[in-house]
Motif scaffolding. Sequence first.
Motif, PDB file in Angstrom:
ATOM      1  N   SER A  32       0.814  -1.225   0.000  1.00 35.65           N
ATOM      2  CA  SER A  32       0.000   0.000   0.000  1.00 35.65           C
ATOM      3  C   SER A  32       0.845   1.272   0.000  1.00 35.65           C
ATOM      4  CB  SER A  32      -0.943   0.001   1.211  1.00 35.65           C
ATOM      5  OG  SER A  32      -0.183   0.012   2.407  1.00 35.65           O
ATOM      6  N   GLU A  33       2.131   1.155   0.294  1.00 39.48           N
ATOM      7  CA  GLU A  33       3.033   2.319   0.273  1.00 39.48           C
ATOM      8  C   GLU A  33       3.452   2.684  -1.151  1.00 39.48           C
ATOM      9  OE1 GLU A  33       3.941   4.213   2.889  1.00 39.48           O
ATOM     10  OE2 GLU A  33       2.678   2.976   4.173  1.00 39.48           O
ATOM     11  N   ASN A  34       3.282   1.754  -2.083  1.00 35.08           N
ATOM     12  CA  ASN A  34       3.708   1.936  -3.467  1.00 35.08           C
ATOM     13  C   ASN A  34       5.215   2.236  -3.541  1.00 35.08           C
ATOM     14  OD1 ASN A  34       1.166   1.353  -4.589  1.00 35.08           O
ATOM     15  ND2 ASN A  34       0.485   3.443  -4.245  1.00 35.08           N
ATOM     16  N   TRP A  35       5.670   2.887  -4.584  1.00 34.22           N
ATOM     17  CA  TRP A  35       7.088   3.187  -4.843  1.00 34.22           C
ATOM     18  C   TRP A  35       7.286   4.663  -4.563  1.00 34.22           C
ATOM     19  CZ3 TRP A  35      11.410   0.709  -5.176  1.00 34.22           C
ATOM     20  CH2 TRP A  35      12.476   1.088  -5.995  1.00 34.22           C
ATOM     21  N   ARG A  36       7.826   4.975  -3.370  1.00 33.59           N
ATOM     22  CA  ARG A  36       7.949   6.364  -2.923  1.00 33.59           C
ATOM     23  C   ARG A  36       9.206   6.555  -2.086  1.00 33.59           C
ATOM     24  NH1 ARG A  36       7.200   7.101   2.346  1.00 33.59           N
ATOM     25  NH2 ARG A  36       6.098   5.555   3.568  1.00 33.59           N
ATOM     26  N   SER A  37       9.594   7.791  -1.894  1.00 32.58           N
ATOM     27  CA  SER A  37      10.758   8.112  -1.057  1.00 32.58           C
ATOM     28  C   SER A  37      10.451   7.827   0.409  1.00 32.58           C
ATOM     29  CB  SER A  37      11.126   9.593  -1.200  1.00 32.58           C
ATOM     30  OG  SER A  37      11.467   9.884  -2.515  1.00 32.58           O
ATOM     31  N   VAL A  73      12.478   3.632 -12.307  1.00 33.38           N
ATOM     32  CA  VAL A  73      12.883   2.270 -11.938  1.00 33.38           C
ATOM     33  C   VAL A  73      14.052   1.874 -12.834  1.00 33.38           C
ATOM     34  CG1 VAL A  73      12.187  -0.143 -11.685  1.00 33.38           C
ATOM     35  CG2 VAL A  73      10.497   1.672 -11.345  1.00 33.38           C
ATOM     36  N   TYR A  74      15.157   1.556 -12.192  1.00 32.90           N
ATOM     37  CA  TYR A  74      16.338   1.058 -12.888  1.00 32.90           C
ATOM     38  C   TYR A  74      16.625  -0.369 -12.459  1.00 32.90           C
ATOM     39  CZ  TYR A  74      18.148   5.364 -14.997  1.00 32.90           C
ATOM     40  OH  TYR A  74      18.335   6.461 -15.783  1.00 32.90           O
ATOM     41  N   LEU A  75      17.208  -1.136 -13.359  1.00 33.49           N
ATOM     42  CA  LEU A  75      17.758  -2.447 -13.043  1.00 33.49           C
ATOM     43  C   LEU A  75      19.266  -2.272 -13.000  1.00 33.49           C
ATOM     44  CD1 LEU A  75      17.223  -5.483 -12.595  1.00 33.49           C
ATOM     45  CD2 LEU A  75      17.464  -5.785 -15.072  1.00 33.49           C
ATOM     46  N   LEU A  76      19.832  -2.433 -11.812  1.00 32.36           N
ATOM     47  CA  LEU A  76      21.276  -2.255 -11.628  1.00 32.36           C
ATOM     48  C   LEU A  76      22.006  -3.533 -12.021  1.00 32.36           C
ATOM     49  CD1 LEU A  76      21.059  -0.419  -8.196  1.00 32.36           C
ATOM     50  CD2 LEU A  76      21.461   0.609 -10.425  1.00 32.36           C
ATOM     51  N   PRO A  77      23.243  -3.401 -12.542  1.00 28.50           N
ATOM     52  CA  PRO A  77      23.923  -4.573 -13.099  1.00 28.50           C
ATOM     53  C   PRO A  77      24.513  -5.549 -12.094  1.00 28.50           C
ATOM     54  CG  PRO A  77      25.290  -2.622 -13.359  1.00 28.50           C
ATOM     55  CD  PRO A  77      23.977  -2.165 -12.795  1.00 28.50           C
ATOM     56  N   GLY A  89      26.052   1.756 -15.132  1.00 27.58           N
ATOM     57  CA  GLY A  89      25.803   0.616 -16.018  1.00 27.58           C
ATOM     58  C   GLY A  89      24.390   0.089 -15.930  1.00 27.58           C
ATOM     59  N   ALA A  90      23.491   0.880 -15.338  1.00 30.90           N
ATOM     60  CA  ALA A  90      22.121   0.430 -15.090  1.00 30.90           C
ATOM     61  C   ALA A  90      21.244   0.599 -16.323  1.00 30.90           C
ATOM     62  CB  ALA A  90      21.521   1.211 -13.927  1.00 30.90           C
ATOM     63  N   LYS A  91      20.151  -0.153 -16.338  1.00 29.75           N
ATOM     64  CA  LYS A  91      19.185  -0.082 -17.435  1.00 29.75           C
ATOM     65  C   LYS A  91      17.909   0.578 -16.913  1.00 29.75           C
ATOM     66  CE  LYS A  91      16.457  -2.947 -20.553  1.00 29.75           C
ATOM     67  NZ  LYS A  91      16.111  -4.314 -20.958  1.00 29.75           N
ATOM     68  N   LEU A  92      17.488   1.659 -17.569  1.00 31.01           N
ATOM     69  CA  LEU A  92      16.232   2.316 -17.209  1.00 31.01           C
ATOM     70  C   LEU A  92      15.070   1.435 -17.646  1.00 31.01           C
ATOM     71  CD1 LEU A  92      14.695   4.801 -16.128  1.00 31.01           C
ATOM     72  CD2 LEU A  92      14.789   5.715 -18.469  1.00 31.01           C
ATOM     73  N   LEU A  93      14.251   1.019 -16.686  1.00 35.89           N
ATOM     74  CA  LEU A  93      13.079   0.201 -16.985  1.00 35.89           C
ATOM     75  C   LEU A  93      11.824   1.042 -17.136  1.00 35.89           C
ATOM     76  CD1 LEU A  93      13.626  -2.768 -14.480  1.00 35.89           C
ATOM     77  CD2 LEU A  93      14.247  -2.669 -16.909  1.00 35.89           C
ATOM     78  N   ALA A  94      11.691   2.087 -16.303  1.00 36.43           N
ATOM     79  CA  ALA A  94      10.499   2.934 -16.327  1.00 36.43           C
ATOM     80  C   ALA A  94      10.865   4.350 -15.915  1.00 36.43           C
ATOM     81  CB  ALA A  94       9.429   2.377 -15.401  1.00 36.43           C
ATOM     82  N   GLY A  95      10.440   5.316 -16.712  1.00 34.62           N
ATOM     83  CA  GLY A  95      10.710   6.718 -16.428  1.00 34.62           C
ATOM     84  C   GLY A  95       9.722   7.317 -15.450  1.00 34.62           C
ATOM     85  N   ARG A 112      18.568 -15.229 -11.146  1.00 31.40           N
ATOM     86  CA  ARG A 112      19.777 -14.542 -10.699  1.00 31.40           C
ATOM     87  C   ARG A 112      19.339 -13.347  -9.866  1.00 31.40           C
ATOM     88  NH1 ARG A 112      21.280  -9.735 -13.006  1.00 31.40           N
ATOM     89  NH2 ARG A 112      20.218  -9.111 -14.899  1.00 31.40           N
ATOM     90  N   PRO A 113      20.249 -12.776  -9.078  1.00 35.86           N
ATOM     91  CA  PRO A 113      19.872 -11.580  -8.325  1.00 35.86           C
ATOM     92  C   PRO A 113      19.499 -10.439  -9.267  1.00 35.86           C
ATOM     93  CG  PRO A 113      21.933 -12.494  -7.502  1.00 35.86           C
ATOM     94  CD  PRO A 113      21.606 -13.220  -8.770  1.00 35.86           C
ATOM     95  N   LEU A 114      18.413  -9.766  -8.952  1.00 37.69           N
ATOM     96  CA  LEU A 114      17.968  -8.602  -9.710  1.00 37.69           C
ATOM     97  C   LEU A 114      17.916  -7.426  -8.745  1.00 37.69           C
ATOM     98  CD1 LEU A 114      15.065 -10.372 -11.620  1.00 37.69           C
ATOM     99  CD2 LEU A 114      17.265  -9.669 -12.587  1.00 37.69           C
ATOM    100  N   TYR A 115      18.598  -6.353  -9.105  1.00 38.25           N
ATOM    101  CA  TYR A 115      18.745  -5.186  -8.232  1.00 38.25           C
ATOM    102  C   TYR A 115      17.956  -4.011  -8.821  1.00 38.25           C
ATOM    103  CZ  TYR A 115      22.710  -8.027  -6.778  1.00 38.25           C
ATOM    104  OH  TYR A 115      23.506  -9.060  -6.356  1.00 38.25           O
ATOM    105  N   PHE A 116      16.972  -3.498  -8.078  1.00 36.79           N
ATOM    106  CA  PHE A 116      16.118  -2.404  -8.536  1.00 36.79           C
ATOM    107  C   PHE A 116      16.363  -1.161  -7.687  1.00 36.79           C
ATOM    108  CE2 PHE A 116      13.871  -6.363  -9.394  1.00 36.79           C
ATOM    109  CZ  PHE A 116      13.536  -6.219 -10.732  1.00 36.79           C
ATOM    110  N   ALA A 117      16.264   0.022  -8.318  1.00 35.27           N
ATOM    111  CA  ALA A 117      16.431   1.274  -7.581  1.00 35.27           C
ATOM    112  C   ALA A 117      15.871   2.430  -8.387  1.00 35.27           C
ATOM    113  CB  ALA A 117      17.908   1.527  -7.272  1.00 35.27           C
TER     114      ALA A 117
END
Length: 141
Positions: A32-37, A73-77, A89-95, A112-117
């Motif tokens: 319920s907090e969604n994606w926020r600071s 949302v980025y996927l970190l390498p 070296g990250a990939k932008l998934l969503a702006g 494999r491990p997937l790192y999001f930020a």
Amino acid sequence: MSFNLTKGLILLVAASMLAVASQADTIVVGGSENWRSGFNYTDWALKHGPFYLNDVLVFKYGAPSDKTPAHNVYLLPNLWSYINCDFSGAKLLAGPTQGGGDGFKYELKMFRPLYFASSEDGDCKDGLMKFFVVPLPRWQG
């Protein structure tokens, strides 16, 4: 010896593929907090795991405005990039505008491990907007 080991690995992989169910869950990142600071997503992921192959993560966040800061949302390498919040070296998934409505969806397809930020305005370092998952096979019971 290596021939038997190879056969054994092939059998293990084949058995794993047969045992994986097609069922997948849809999981809103942060609930319920969604994606926020200001929310600890690493803690959230540890409490809400494990995550499985074919599960879908949904990142919901509002478009940037005077009252709402921008997020993405980025996927970190790798782990180093995750720990240091290094997006080089990250990939932008969503702006910043892609998290509205039903949110941005990401299917967990890799074992494999997937790192999001989020890279916006210190979200990663200051706001804790980062987490990782290691999707596991889902076994039929």
